[in-house]
Design a protein around this motif. Sequence first.
Motif, PDB file in Angstrom:
ATOM      1  N   VAL A  35      44.134  25.904  99.638  1.00  0.00           N
ATOM      2  CA  VAL A  35      43.746  26.180 101.016  1.00  0.00           C
ATOM      3  C   VAL A  35      43.976  27.646 101.344  1.00  0.00           C
ATOM      4  O   VAL A  35      43.137  28.313 101.966  1.00  0.00           O
ATOM      5  N   GLN A  36      45.145  28.157 100.887  1.00  0.00           N
ATOM      6  CA  GLN A  36      45.489  29.535 101.191  1.00  0.00           C
ATOM      7  C   GLN A  36      44.621  30.529 100.422  1.00  0.00           C
ATOM      8  O   GLN A  36      44.283  31.594 100.930  1.00  0.00           O
ATOM      9  N   GLU A  37      44.261  30.176  99.159  1.00  0.00           N
ATOM     10  CA  GLU A  37      43.564  31.123  98.303  1.00  0.00           C
ATOM     11  C   GLU A  37      42.053  30.875  98.239  1.00  0.00           C
ATOM     12  O   GLU A  37      41.354  31.559  97.501  1.00  0.00           O
ATOM     13  N   ARG A  38      41.572  29.920  99.000  1.00  0.00           N
ATOM     14  CA  ARG A  38      40.145  29.619  98.968  1.00  0.00           C
ATOM     15  C   ARG A  38      39.337  30.869  99.310  1.00  0.00           C
ATOM     16  O   ARG A  38      39.579  31.543 100.303  1.00  0.00           O
ATOM     17  N   ALA A  39      38.363  31.182  98.469  1.00  0.00           N
ATOM     18  CA  ALA A  39      37.543  32.372  98.687  1.00  0.00           C
ATOM     19  C   ALA A  39      36.736  32.227  99.966  1.00  0.00           C
ATOM     20  O   ALA A  39      36.287  31.146 100.333  1.00  0.00           O
ATOM     21  N   SER A  40      36.528  33.343 100.633  1.00  0.00           N
ATOM     22  CA  SER A  40      35.781  33.352 101.894  1.00  0.00           C
ATOM     23  C   SER A  40      34.621  34.327 101.776  1.00  0.00           C
ATOM     24  O   SER A  40      34.775  35.421 101.225  1.00  0.00           O
ATOM     25  N   PHE A  41      33.438  33.908 102.284  1.00  0.00           N
ATOM     26  CA  PHE A  41      32.240  34.729 102.166  1.00  0.00           C
ATOM     27  C   PHE A  41      31.535  34.853 103.507  1.00  0.00           C
ATOM     28  O   PHE A  41      31.400  33.870 104.246  1.00  0.00           O
ATOM     29  N   ASN A  42      31.092  36.068 103.810  1.00  0.00           N
ATOM     30  CA  ASN A  42      30.312  36.328 105.019  1.00  0.00           C
ATOM     31  C   ASN A  42      28.827  36.335 104.668  1.00  0.00           C
ATOM     32  O   ASN A  42      28.384  37.123 103.827  1.00  0.00           O
ATOM     33  N   ILE A  43      28.083  35.477 105.327  1.00  0.00           N
ATOM     34  CA  ILE A  43      26.650  35.363 105.061  1.00  0.00           C
ATOM     35  C   ILE A  43      25.863  35.984 106.208  1.00  0.00           C
ATOM     36  O   ILE A  43      26.031  35.626 107.367  1.00  0.00           O
ATOM     37  N   PRO A 103      29.607  46.676 104.560  1.00  0.00           N
ATOM     38  CA  PRO A 103      30.504  46.324 103.450  1.00  0.00           C
ATOM     39  C   PRO A 103      31.043  44.908 103.542  1.00  0.00           C
ATOM     40  O   PRO A 103      31.516  44.354 102.537  1.00  0.00           O
ATOM     41  N   ASP A 104      30.969  44.294 104.713  1.00  0.00           N
ATOM     42  CA  ASP A 104      31.486  42.940 104.878  1.00  0.00           C
ATOM     43  C   ASP A 104      30.470  41.857 104.532  1.00  0.00           C
ATOM     44  O   ASP A 104      30.801  40.676 104.510  1.00  0.00           O
ATOM     45  N   THR A 105      29.232  42.232 104.260  1.00  0.00           N
ATOM     46  CA  THR A 105      28.205  41.255 103.927  1.00  0.00           C
ATOM     47  C   THR A 105      28.313  40.863 102.456  1.00  0.00           C
ATOM     48  O   THR A 105      28.314  41.717 101.579  1.00  0.00           O
ATOM     49  N   ASP A 106      28.404  39.539 102.194  1.00  0.00           N
ATOM     50  CA  ASP A 106      28.479  39.060 100.818  1.00  0.00           C
ATOM     51  C   ASP A 106      27.131  38.567 100.296  1.00  0.00           C
ATOM     52  O   ASP A 106      26.877  38.610  99.085  1.00  0.00           O
ATOM     53  N   LEU A 107      26.294  38.067 101.189  1.00  0.00           N
ATOM     54  CA  LEU A 107      24.993  37.546 100.788  1.00  0.00           C
ATOM     55  C   LEU A 107      24.078  37.553 102.005  1.00  0.00           C
ATOM     56  O   LEU A 107      24.541  37.410 103.139  1.00  0.00           O
ATOM     57  N   ILE A 108      22.776  37.706 101.773  1.00  0.00           N
ATOM     58  CA  ILE A 108      21.811  37.765 102.871  1.00  0.00           C
ATOM     59  C   ILE A 108      20.746  36.694 102.689  1.00  0.00           C
ATOM     60  O   ILE A 108      20.184  36.545 101.594  1.00  0.00           O
ATOM     61  N   LEU A 109      20.464  35.953 103.750  1.00  0.00           N
ATOM     62  CA  LEU A 109      19.369  34.987 103.767  1.00  0.00           C
ATOM     63  C   LEU A 109      18.222  35.571 104.581  1.00  0.00           C
ATOM     64  O   LEU A 109      18.406  35.945 105.733  1.00  0.00           O
ATOM     65  N   PRO A 125      18.164  45.632  95.587  1.00  0.00           N
ATOM     66  CA  PRO A 125      19.122  45.323  96.656  1.00  0.00           C
ATOM     67  C   PRO A 125      20.557  45.390  96.142  1.00  0.00           C
ATOM     68  O   PRO A 125      20.858  44.909  95.045  1.00  0.00           O
ATOM     69  N   VAL A 126      21.420  45.998  96.943  1.00  0.00           N
ATOM     70  CA  VAL A 126      22.807  46.194  96.499  1.00  0.00           C
ATOM     71  C   VAL A 126      23.663  44.960  96.724  1.00  0.00           C
ATOM     72  O   VAL A 126      24.806  44.918  96.279  1.00  0.00           O
ATOM     73  N   LYS A 127      23.126  43.972  97.413  1.00  0.00           N
ATOM     74  CA  LYS A 127      23.829  42.715  97.646  1.00  0.00           C
ATOM     75  C   LYS A 127      22.885  41.556  97.340  1.00  0.00           C
ATOM     76  O   LYS A 127      21.656  41.724  97.387  1.00  0.00           O
ATOM     77  N   PRO A 128      23.433  40.376  97.014  1.00  0.00           N
ATOM     78  CA  PRO A 128      22.570  39.219  96.748  1.00  0.00           C
ATOM     79  C   PRO A 128      21.709  38.874  97.968  1.00  0.00           C
ATOM     80  O   PRO A 128      22.210  38.777  99.084  1.00  0.00           O
ATOM     81  N   VAL A 129      20.415  38.711  97.745  1.00  0.00           N
ATOM     82  CA  VAL A 129      19.470  38.366  98.799  1.00  0.00           C
ATOM     83  C   VAL A 129      18.681  37.127  98.358  1.00  0.00           C
ATOM     84  O   VAL A 129      18.199  37.064  97.223  1.00  0.00           O
ATOM     85  N   VAL A 130      18.554  36.159  99.258  1.00  0.00           N
ATOM     86  CA  VAL A 130      17.766  34.951  98.986  1.00  0.00           C
ATOM     87  C   VAL A 130      16.579  34.924  99.929  1.00  0.00           C
ATOM     88  O   VAL A 130      16.733  35.020 101.152  1.00  0.00           O
ATOM     89  N   ALA A 131      15.366  34.794  99.366  1.00  0.00           N
ATOM     90  CA  ALA A 131      14.135  34.728 100.153  1.00  0.00           C
ATOM     91  C   ALA A 131      13.521  33.338  99.966  1.00  0.00           C
ATOM     92  O   ALA A 131      12.809  33.086  98.983  1.00  0.00           O
ATOM     93  N   PRO A 132      13.775  32.412 100.892  1.00  0.00           N
ATOM     94  CA  PRO A 132      13.344  31.023 100.684  1.00  0.00           C
ATOM     95  C   PRO A 132      11.955  30.688 101.217  1.00  0.00           C
ATOM     96  O   PRO A 132      11.490  29.567 101.033  1.00  0.00           O
ATOM     97  N   PHE A 133      11.289  31.619 101.896  1.00  0.00           N
ATOM     98  CA  PHE A 133       9.991  31.316 102.501  1.00  0.00           C
ATOM     99  C   PHE A 133       8.916  32.258 101.950  1.00  0.00           C
ATOM    100  O   PHE A 133       8.454  33.166 102.627  1.00  0.00           O
ATOM    101  N   VAL A 134       8.525  32.034 100.711  1.00  0.00           N
ATOM    102  CA  VAL A 134       7.555  32.900 100.054  1.00  0.00           C
ATOM    103  C   VAL A 134       6.216  32.176  99.960  1.00  0.00           C
ATOM    104  O   VAL A 134       6.123  31.111  99.344  1.00  0.00           O
TER     105      VAL A 134
END
Length: 261
Positions: A35-43, A103-109, A125-134
């Motif tokens: 619980v304490q060490e669970r990774a956290s990501f900003n989307i 710098p706080d962005t971990d992934l972009i939708l 792109p310098v960060k992971p980007v997901v494009a789901p509507f192509v």
Amino acid sequence: MNFRLLALVFCLLLPAPLSALAASADPDDQAMEEVQERASFNIGIVTDGMTDVDQKTIALFQQEIKTLAEEEFLVKFPKSMVLSGKDTVKGVNRALDRLLANPDTDLILALGTVASSEALRRKNPVKPVVAPFVIDSVLRQLPREQNTSGVSNLTYIDSMFQLDTELMNLAKIVPFKNLVILVDQRELTGIPEISKRVRTLANEHTMTVTALPVNTSAAEALADIPADADAVMVASLYHMTVDEQELLIKGLIDRRLPSYS
């Protein structure tokens, strides 16, 4: 759209959670450590605009990703990272630039057809980007390397919508020579590949195919349909309310125009 699939793609783009690396220990102590060490990501999220459809899409993606991520890692969607493209290509790119530079962005939708299209134009792109509507008219312009984008940090999901196939499906139901396609204005102006694809289809099938921009008014959309049109295809009309859509349907029926969506 398979939202579970997208959520899985999202998980694969993120680093392994720290909790997965925890050493064996007393179960209670290990649970506390996880619980304490669970990774956290900003989307971060970029939408084409902020219509009701856009907002419902945001909520749905957030819920699906949170559900898949629970007990594995923490997922956050900071309000400051949920940005609207304000119905323009310039606005979408401004939002993408802002999230990529944060710098706080971990992934972009990229939650929209315009946003997904613009994300795919990014070379590195310098960060992971997901494009789901192509859409297919955009996909045709893209290189594909072993069913991947071929670009580091860029993942897209093929909508599997083929305009040519849908046009032929309609032609099997009712013959036509003058087809009108009603397209939301922000897509028609924001994705030039749509108009190019429409012109190509018209030439290939020796018919008239016209893509008309639609905003909020059913009356205006109906008035723009040429008198000699003999069939109509209706794309997603994000800016039209349910009541206006009902008026559009009634108007098409009154004009005895075979219609397909």
